[in-house]
Write an enzyme that holds these catalytic residues in place. Structure first.
Site, PDB file in Angstrom:
ATOM      1  N   TYR A   1      -7.603  15.390  -7.635  1.00 40.21           N
ATOM      2  CA  TYR A   1      -6.758  14.716  -8.206  1.00 40.21           C
ATOM      3  C   TYR A   1      -5.776  15.769  -9.147  1.00 40.21           C
ATOM      4  CZ  TYR A   1      -5.253  11.755 -11.932  1.00 40.21           C
ATOM      5  OH  TYR A   1      -5.266  10.682 -12.551  1.00 40.21           O
TER       6      TYR A   1
ATOM      7  N   LYS B   1      -1.539  15.987  -9.120  1.00 46.11           N
ATOM      8  CA  LYS B   1      -0.844  15.952 -10.696  1.00 46.11           C
ATOM      9  C   LYS B   1       0.067  17.171 -10.645  1.00 46.11           C
ATOM     10  CE  LYS B   1      -2.178  11.369 -10.958  1.00 46.11           C
ATOM     11  NZ  LYS B   1      -0.678  10.207 -10.785  1.00 46.11           N
TER      12      LYS B   1
ATOM     13  N   ASN C   1       4.220   4.731 -10.178  1.00 48.21           N
ATOM     14  CA  ASN C   1       2.732   4.694 -10.946  1.00 48.21           C
ATOM     15  C   ASN C   1       1.824   4.572 -10.098  1.00 48.21           C
ATOM     16  OD1 ASN C   1       1.365   4.367 -13.699  1.00 48.21           O
ATOM     17  ND2 ASN C   1       1.217   2.550 -11.987  1.00 48.21           N
TER      18      ASN C   1
ATOM     19  N   ASP D   1       0.992  -1.042  -0.013  1.00 51.27           N
ATOM     20  CA  ASP D   1       0.173   0.193  -0.416  1.00 51.27           C
ATOM     21  C   ASP D   1       1.115   1.419  -0.180  1.00 51.27           C
ATOM     22  OD1 ASP D   1      -1.750   2.422   0.939  1.00 51.27           O
ATOM     23  OD2 ASP D   1      -2.741   1.490   1.803  1.00 51.27           O
ATOM     24  N   VAL D   2       1.379   1.870  -0.746  1.00 52.58           N
ATOM     25  CA  VAL D   2       1.967   3.116  -1.536  1.00 52.58           C
ATOM     26  C   VAL D   2       1.857   4.022  -0.652  1.00 52.58           C
ATOM     27  CG1 VAL D   2       2.404   2.385  -3.490  1.00 52.58           C
ATOM     28  CG2 VAL D   2       1.088   4.121  -3.126  1.00 52.58           C
TER      29      VAL D   2
HETATM   30  N1  LIG Z   1      -5.671   5.377 -17.216  1.00 51.12           N
HETATM   31  C1  LIG Z   1      -5.253   6.730 -18.078  1.00 51.12           C
HETATM   32  O1  LIG Z   1      -5.710   7.494 -18.981  1.00 51.12           O
HETATM   33  C2  LIG Z   1      -3.936   7.830 -17.520  1.00 51.12           C
HETATM   34  C3  LIG Z   1      -4.199   8.847 -17.494  1.00 51.12           C
HETATM   35  C4  LIG Z   1      -3.307  10.371 -16.872  1.00 51.12           C
HETATM   36  C5  LIG Z   1      -2.482   9.613 -15.846  1.00 51.12           C
HETATM   37  N2  LIG Z   1      -2.380   8.432 -15.438  1.00 51.12           N
HETATM   38  C6  LIG Z   1      -1.890   7.273 -14.140  1.00 51.12           C
HETATM   39  O2  LIG Z   1      -1.551   6.590 -14.497  1.00 51.12           O
HETATM   40  C7  LIG Z   1      -1.285   5.659 -13.221  1.00 51.12           C
HETATM   41  C8  LIG Z   1      -1.578   4.391 -13.371  1.00 51.12           C
HETATM   42  O3  LIG Z   1      -3.041   4.340 -13.633  1.00 51.12           O
HETATM   43  P1  LIG Z   1      -4.049   3.341 -14.217  1.00 51.12           P
HETATM   44  O4  LIG Z   1      -5.017   4.115 -15.288  1.00 51.12           O
HETATM   45  O5  LIG Z   1      -2.994   2.405 -15.030  1.00 51.12           O
HETATM   46  O6  LIG Z   1      -4.516   2.331 -13.340  1.00 51.12           O
HETATM   47  P2  LIG Z   1      -5.258   1.071 -12.282  1.00 51.12           P
HETATM   48  O7  LIG Z   1      -5.825   0.878 -13.896  1.00 51.12           O
HETATM   49  O8  LIG Z   1      -6.111   1.449 -11.521  1.00 51.12           O
HETATM   50  O9  LIG Z   1      -3.880   0.822 -12.416  1.00 51.12           O
HETATM   51  C9  LIG Z   1      -3.242   0.785 -11.294  1.00 51.12           C
HETATM   52  C10 LIG Z   1      -2.147   1.147 -10.621  1.00 51.12           C
HETATM   53  O10 LIG Z   1      -2.173   0.886  -9.031  1.00 51.12           O
HETATM   54  C11 LIG Z   1      -2.114   0.498  -8.394  1.00 51.12           C
HETATM   55  N3  LIG Z   1      -2.065   1.240  -6.491  1.00 51.12           N
HETATM   56  C12 LIG Z   1      -3.212   1.454  -6.865  1.00 51.12           C
HETATM   57  N4  LIG Z   1      -3.669   2.422  -5.237  1.00 51.12           N
HETATM   58  C13 LIG Z   1      -2.564   1.837  -4.886  1.00 51.12           C
HETATM   59  C14 LIG Z   1      -2.121   1.545  -3.583  1.00 51.12           C
HETATM   60  N5  LIG Z   1      -2.362   2.396  -2.540  1.00 51.12           N
HETATM   61  N6  LIG Z   1      -0.712   0.894  -3.210  1.00 51.12           N
HETATM   62  C15 LIG Z   1      -0.353   0.619  -4.196  1.00 51.12           C
HETATM   63  N7  LIG Z   1      -0.841  -0.139  -5.403  1.00 51.12           N
HETATM   64  C16 LIG Z   1      -1.958   1.180  -5.348  1.00 51.12           C
HETATM   65  C17 LIG Z   1      -3.144  -0.475  -8.580  1.00 51.12           C
HETATM   66  O11 LIG Z   1      -3.083  -1.730  -7.359  1.00 51.12           O
HETATM   67  P3  LIG Z   1      -4.511  -3.142  -7.938  1.00 51.12           P
HETATM   68  O12 LIG Z   1      -4.898  -2.760  -9.486  1.00 51.12           O
HETATM   69  O13 LIG Z   1      -3.275  -4.118  -7.424  1.00 51.12           O
HETATM   70  O14 LIG Z   1      -5.131  -2.807  -6.599  1.00 51.12           O
HETATM   71  C18 LIG Z   1      -2.950  -0.931  -9.911  1.00 51.12           C
HETATM   72  O15 LIG Z   1      -1.876  -1.889 -10.680  1.00 51.12           O
HETATM   73  C19 LIG Z   1      -1.857   6.670 -12.375  1.00 51.12           C
HETATM   74  O16 LIG Z   1      -1.207   7.308 -11.404  1.00 51.12           O
HETATM   75  C20 LIG Z   1      -2.336   7.498 -13.234  1.00 51.12           C
HETATM   76  O17 LIG Z   1      -3.145   9.025 -12.717  1.00 51.12           O
HETATM   77  C21 LIG Z   1      -3.378   7.028 -15.956  1.00 51.12           C
END
Ligand SMILES: NC(=O)c1ccc[n+]([C@@H]2O[C@H](COP(=O)([O-])OP(=O)(O)OC[C@H]3O[C@@H](n4cnc5c(N)ncnc54)[C@H](OP(=O)(O)O)[C@@H]3O)[C@@H](O)[C@H]2O)c1
Length: 263
Positions: free
Chosen positions: A161, A165, A96, A69-70
């Protein structure tokens, strides 16, 4: 003449590898030759954790997954210790892991505000600090922080959020100027990437396919991003080809920020 990204012999620590963007980052770093220690919120026997290990091993590299848990500093310490114990070094940090905390400025509860700061801002700083001595020791230290296009422009309801960011772009600058030249620090600000979370976003509209086409129309690149698109950037920015890149954040959004709303 090929120009391969070669990270062989290097070790990356990537958070959030059990789902979404982190899967692509881990896969592409491994394809470039790096061993990868990864974490997610899910346990080690989860589908996401197993898929991470399989994707790194498919590239012929070693993987370590640790449930973390980060938001908990003690978990971060244990994660770094485990990664260094397994691989003996650390060259690349891709911080990330994060989640959307979308409530809106008027109705955001104090608890949502605090959780967003802990998860989407402080965790990145805390983890970078823990990794610093190891990144310095190897001579190729790179910190990559996953921010978002919401650092530059946002839409109503994405508060708080977008605040975290935006602050991460400042964290990138601070780390670069305080920890260089031994460590480079860069931000990656993805736009709309094909992830399970964004599928859910489209599904929340009365006509998901129409919404998807509308969103696509806002992308001069003619596509939404993929996790591997972001992973490829991460691999490049981790490599010596990016030796002059530090202190800044790279927007990878298919051109969306370049397009005025009335276009
Ligand atoms: N998707 C987009 O379009 C997008 C765009 C801009 C920025 N981002 C950024 O990219 C990053 C990843 O986003 P994503 O879209 O890939 O999200 P995601 O599909 O929900 O995946 C998030 C990842 O982070 C992990 N995580 C979340 N909370 C955590 C915690 N407290 N401790 C440890 N691990 C945790 C999750 O673990 P579990 O799945 O095991 O729970 C999962 O592996 C984030 O920082 C997000 O803000 C995403």
């Amino acid at each position: 003449m090929p120009l391969p990204i070669d990270l062989s012999g290097r070790v990356a620590l990537v958070t959030g590898v059990s789902n979404g963007l982190g899967t692509g980052v881990a896969r592409m770093l491994a394809k470039a030759g790096a061993g990868v220690a990864g974490c997610g919120f899910s346990p080690g026997d989860s589908t996401g954790a197993k898929a991470f290990v399989a994707s790194v091993e498919a590239a012929g590299r070693r993987a370590l997954y640790r449930r973390t848990d980060v938001e908990r500093p003690g978990d971060l310490e244990a994660l770094v210790e485990a990664a260094v114990a397994e691989f003996g070094r650390l060259d690349i940090l891709v911080s990330n892991a994060g989640r959307n905390v979308f409530t809106g400025a008027e109705h955001c509860a104090e608890s949502d505000w605090q959780r967003n700061l802990d998860l989407n801002l402080a965790s990145h700083w805390r983890l970078a600090k823990l990794c610093k001595p190891h990144l310095e020791a190897g001579g190729h230290g790179v910190v990559q922080i996953m921010t978002s296009n919401h650092a530059y422009a946002t839409i109503p309801g994405c508060f708080p959020y977008n605040i975290a960011k935006t602050a991460l772009t400042g964290l990138v600058r601070a780390l670069a100027i305080e920890w260089g030249p031994k460590i480079r620090a860069v931000g990656i600000a993805p736009g709309f990437v094909e992830t399970p979370g964004n599928d859910t976003w489209f599904a929340s509209f009365p006509d998901p396919e129409a919404e998807r086409q509308r969103t696509l129309g806002m992308h001069p690149a003619g596509k939404l991003g993929t996790c591997d698109d972001i992973g490829a950037w991460s691999a490049f920015l981790a490599s010596d080809f990016a030796a002059f890149a530090t202190g800044t954040t790279y927007v990878i959004d298919g051109g969306r920020l370049a397009l005025l709303q009335d276009s």
